[in-house]
Design a protein around this motif. Structure first.
Motif, PDB file in Angstrom:
ATOM      1  N   HIS A  53      -1.349 -15.319  38.401  1.00  0.00           N
ATOM      2  CA  HIS A  53      -1.677 -14.038  37.779  1.00  0.00           C
ATOM      3  C   HIS A  53      -0.641 -13.649  36.722  1.00  0.00           C
ATOM      4  O   HIS A  53      -0.775 -12.597  36.091  1.00  0.00           O
ATOM      5  CB  HIS A  53      -1.761 -12.939  38.840  1.00  0.00           C
ATOM      6  CG  HIS A  53      -2.990 -13.048  39.698  1.00  0.00           C
ATOM      7  ND1 HIS A  53      -4.207 -12.560  39.321  1.00  0.00           N
ATOM      8  CD2 HIS A  53      -3.178 -13.612  40.920  1.00  0.00           C
ATOM      9  CE1 HIS A  53      -5.110 -12.792  40.267  1.00  0.00           C
ATOM     10  NE2 HIS A  53      -4.502 -13.429  41.245  1.00  0.00           N
ATOM     11  N   PHE A  54       0.388 -14.487  36.542  1.00  0.00           N
ATOM     12  CA  PHE A  54       1.434 -14.241  35.535  1.00  0.00           C
ATOM     13  C   PHE A  54       1.561 -15.465  34.649  1.00  0.00           C
ATOM     14  O   PHE A  54       1.263 -16.583  35.056  1.00  0.00           O
ATOM     15  CB  PHE A  54       2.788 -13.972  36.210  1.00  0.00           C
ATOM     16  CG  PHE A  54       2.727 -12.976  37.328  1.00  0.00           C
ATOM     17  CD1 PHE A  54       2.768 -11.624  37.072  1.00  0.00           C
ATOM     18  CD2 PHE A  54       2.621 -13.401  38.642  1.00  0.00           C
ATOM     19  CE1 PHE A  54       2.706 -10.701  38.098  1.00  0.00           C
ATOM     20  CE2 PHE A  54       2.557 -12.500  39.676  1.00  0.00           C
ATOM     21  CZ  PHE A  54       2.602 -11.141  39.408  1.00  0.00           C
ATOM     22  N   TRP A  55       2.040 -15.257  33.434  1.00  0.00           N
ATOM     23  CA  TRP A  55       2.331 -16.379  32.542  1.00  0.00           C
ATOM     24  C   TRP A  55       3.832 -16.400  32.308  1.00  0.00           C
ATOM     25  O   TRP A  55       4.369 -15.566  31.585  1.00  0.00           O
ATOM     26  CB  TRP A  55       1.597 -16.227  31.214  1.00  0.00           C
ATOM     27  CG  TRP A  55       1.527 -17.525  30.445  1.00  0.00           C
ATOM     28  CD1 TRP A  55       2.509 -18.447  30.304  1.00  0.00           C
ATOM     29  CD2 TRP A  55       0.400 -18.039  29.736  1.00  0.00           C
ATOM     30  NE1 TRP A  55       2.082 -19.491  29.542  1.00  0.00           N
ATOM     31  CE2 TRP A  55       0.805 -19.280  29.185  1.00  0.00           C
ATOM     32  CE3 TRP A  55      -0.895 -17.571  29.496  1.00  0.00           C
ATOM     33  CZ2 TRP A  55      -0.062 -20.056  28.411  1.00  0.00           C
ATOM     34  CZ3 TRP A  55      -1.735 -18.350  28.724  1.00  0.00           C
ATOM     35  CH2 TRP A  55      -1.329 -19.581  28.190  1.00  0.00           C
ATOM     36  N   PRO A  56       4.555 -17.364  32.919  1.00  0.00           N
ATOM     37  CA  PRO A  56       6.012 -17.402  32.758  1.00  0.00           C
ATOM     38  C   PRO A  56       6.415 -17.829  31.357  1.00  0.00           C
ATOM     39  O   PRO A  56       5.798 -18.711  30.757  1.00  0.00           O
ATOM     40  CB  PRO A  56       6.450 -18.440  33.798  1.00  0.00           C
ATOM     41  CG  PRO A  56       5.242 -19.288  34.025  1.00  0.00           C
ATOM     42  CD  PRO A  56       4.050 -18.418  33.795  1.00  0.00           C
ATOM     43  N   VAL A  57       7.429 -17.182  30.827  1.00  0.00           N
ATOM     44  CA  VAL A  57       7.977 -17.519  29.513  1.00  0.00           C
ATOM     45  C   VAL A  57       9.459 -17.794  29.705  1.00  0.00           C
ATOM     46  O   VAL A  57      10.245 -16.875  29.963  1.00  0.00           O
ATOM     47  CB  VAL A  57       7.771 -16.372  28.500  1.00  0.00           C
ATOM     48  CG1 VAL A  57       8.347 -16.750  27.145  1.00  0.00           C
ATOM     49  CG2 VAL A  57       6.294 -16.033  28.375  1.00  0.00           C
ATOM     50  N   SER A  58       9.851 -19.065  29.618  1.00  0.00           N
ATOM     51  CA  SER A  58      11.243 -19.458  29.827  1.00  0.00           C
ATOM     52  C   SER A  58      11.987 -19.455  28.499  1.00  0.00           C
ATOM     53  O   SER A  58      11.579 -20.133  27.554  1.00  0.00           O
ATOM     54  CB  SER A  58      11.309 -20.855  30.459  1.00  0.00           C
ATOM     55  OG  SER A  58      10.629 -20.872  31.685  1.00  0.00           O
ATOM     56  N   ILE A  59      13.065 -18.672  28.442  1.00  0.00           N
ATOM     57  CA  ILE A  59      13.889 -18.594  27.234  1.00  0.00           C
ATOM     58  C   ILE A  59      15.296 -19.075  27.584  1.00  0.00           C
ATOM     59  O   ILE A  59      15.934 -18.508  28.472  1.00  0.00           O
ATOM     60  CB  ILE A  59      13.950 -17.151  26.688  1.00  0.00           C
ATOM     61  CG1 ILE A  59      12.525 -16.630  26.424  1.00  0.00           C
ATOM     62  CG2 ILE A  59      14.797 -17.082  25.428  1.00  0.00           C
ATOM     63  CD1 ILE A  59      12.480 -15.179  26.022  1.00  0.00           C
ATOM     64  N   PRO A  60      15.783 -20.153  26.926  1.00  0.00           N
ATOM     65  CA  PRO A  60      17.124 -20.654  27.244  1.00  0.00           C
ATOM     66  C   PRO A  60      18.179 -19.568  27.120  1.00  0.00           C
ATOM     67  O   PRO A  60      18.161 -18.771  26.178  1.00  0.00           O
ATOM     68  CB  PRO A  60      17.337 -21.751  26.196  1.00  0.00           C
ATOM     69  CG  PRO A  60      15.957 -22.163  25.785  1.00  0.00           C
ATOM     70  CD  PRO A  60      15.121 -20.942  25.880  1.00  0.00           C
TER      71      PRO A  60
END
Length: 356
Positions: A53-60
């Motif tokens: 139900h979430f869209w993860p956004v990985s930012i270094p």
């Protein structure tokens, strides 16, 4: 020619390496934050290949953030609509918060939204049907939008460049379109191939675009749409419907009254009927299994770094990940081609005229 191939391979490898590094840096940061919690590779793998139900956004260097997606619930008391961020688990807590809706209270258990009572326990009497816009749904829409933009651009190019050499995206895609027509549709379907070209091209590019986006490890990629069996099942059901509605009298005669001794009918007719289902079923399983397996292998290789708890493991893990990503790049094209080719083959078997 060989130097061009080598340069292309090198650029692709560097791109994939850059794509892997944000994932590694984020995972290492998470590992530092959760030193007390043992690393669970199974949880990481299933979180990626499953829906959410979430869209993860990985930012270094900035950690992980989540894009909240719309939650649409139809209950026995009425409709509920809210954002999934209301159910997001806070850091350090075992369970996510309870969202107080109009009709019921809701919380996230695993990857499923359930209705709960005032004590936070699951309300078994409540009937909740989830029609939410999950990550897979959002990624499918994104793939469809890209598909529409690309094909409208190609169509516009053909209208503007009548009698001229193709250029731009038209020049890039025209060889692929001609390949699907000349090497897939015509050999398998024959003179009736024109009726099925829109379907074959849509299937090919839909699978290809989503396969390629699934290889990109950062937003807006990194999803596992074609590795979701529900998506491959719908594609296979569409193929099943097209095959059987296209079937001529000879196709159905071969199934129900084949040219064999009458006493073999009780054996062969059920076998032929099973064959109607098994053909699209094979398409569904093949695409699902190949794409999912590739994602699992890549994530398992990355997980080795945190299982052994040493950065030195990355000297082995990362090269293997890049190598596997190059293989997955090939598989992305190969699976789109195989699904399209077998679809055209099954359609060709259904529309083939009887030869005396």
């Amino acid at each position: 020619m060989n130097s061009k191939i080598f340069k292309t391979f090198l650029i692709s490898a560097l791109f994939l390496m850059l794509g892997v590094m944000p994932t590694l840096s984020f995972s290492q940061e998470n590992a530092k934050k959760e030193e007390s919690k043992p690393f669970d590779p199974k949880e990481v793998v299933f979180e990626h290949i499953g829906d959410s139900h979430f869209w993860p956004v990985s930012i270094p260097l900035m950690g992980e953030h989540f894009i909240s997606l719309p939650v649409i619930l139809y209950t026995d008391k009425g409709l509920e609509i809210f954002l999934s961020g209301s159910l997001l688990k806070e850091e350090g807590k075992e369970e996510g918060p309870v969202y107080k809706g109009t009709h019921y209270n809701y919380k996230l258990e695993g990857n499923k939204i359930v209705a709960v009572n005032e004590a936070g326990e699951v309300d078994k009497a409540a009937k909740v049907y989830d029609f939410s816009i999950t990550r897979n749904v959002a990624s499918m829409w994104m793939g469809m939008i890209i598909l529409l933009i690309v094909f409208f651009a190609v169509t516009s190019g053909y209208k503007k460049n009548v009698g001229k050499a193709p250029k731009g995206i038209q020049a890039l895609l025209e060889p692929v379109i001609l390949f699907v027509r000349d090497d897939v549709a015509i050999p398998n379907i024959g003179i009736k191939h024109g009726r099925y070209m829109p379907l074959l091209l849509t299937i090919f590019f839909f699978i290809l675009i989503n396969n390629l986006l699934g290889l990109v490890p950062f937003f807006p990629g990194g999803f596992n749409l074609t590795g979701n069996i529900a998506v491959t099942m719908v594609l296979s059901v569409i193929v099943l419907i097209v095959i059987n509605f296209s079937g001529n009298k000879y196709y159905w005669k071969h199934i129900f009254t084949p040219d064999i001794p009458f006493w073999l009918y009780p054996i062969m007719v059920p076998v032929e009927l099973i064959g109607i289902i098994s053909k699209p079923f094979a398409l569904m399983i093949r695409l699902f299994a190949n794409i999912t397996a590739g994602h699992i292998i890549v994530l398992s290789l990355i997980s080795l770094i945190f299982i052994f708890k040493t950065a030195w493991m990355s000297t082995v893990s990362v090269p293997f990940v890049v190598f596997m990503d190059m293989i997955e790049l090939l598989v992305a094209f190969l699976q789109a081609f195989i699904f399209t080719m077998l679809t055209s083959l099954f359609i060709g078997m259904a529309v083939e005229e009887h030869h005396h």
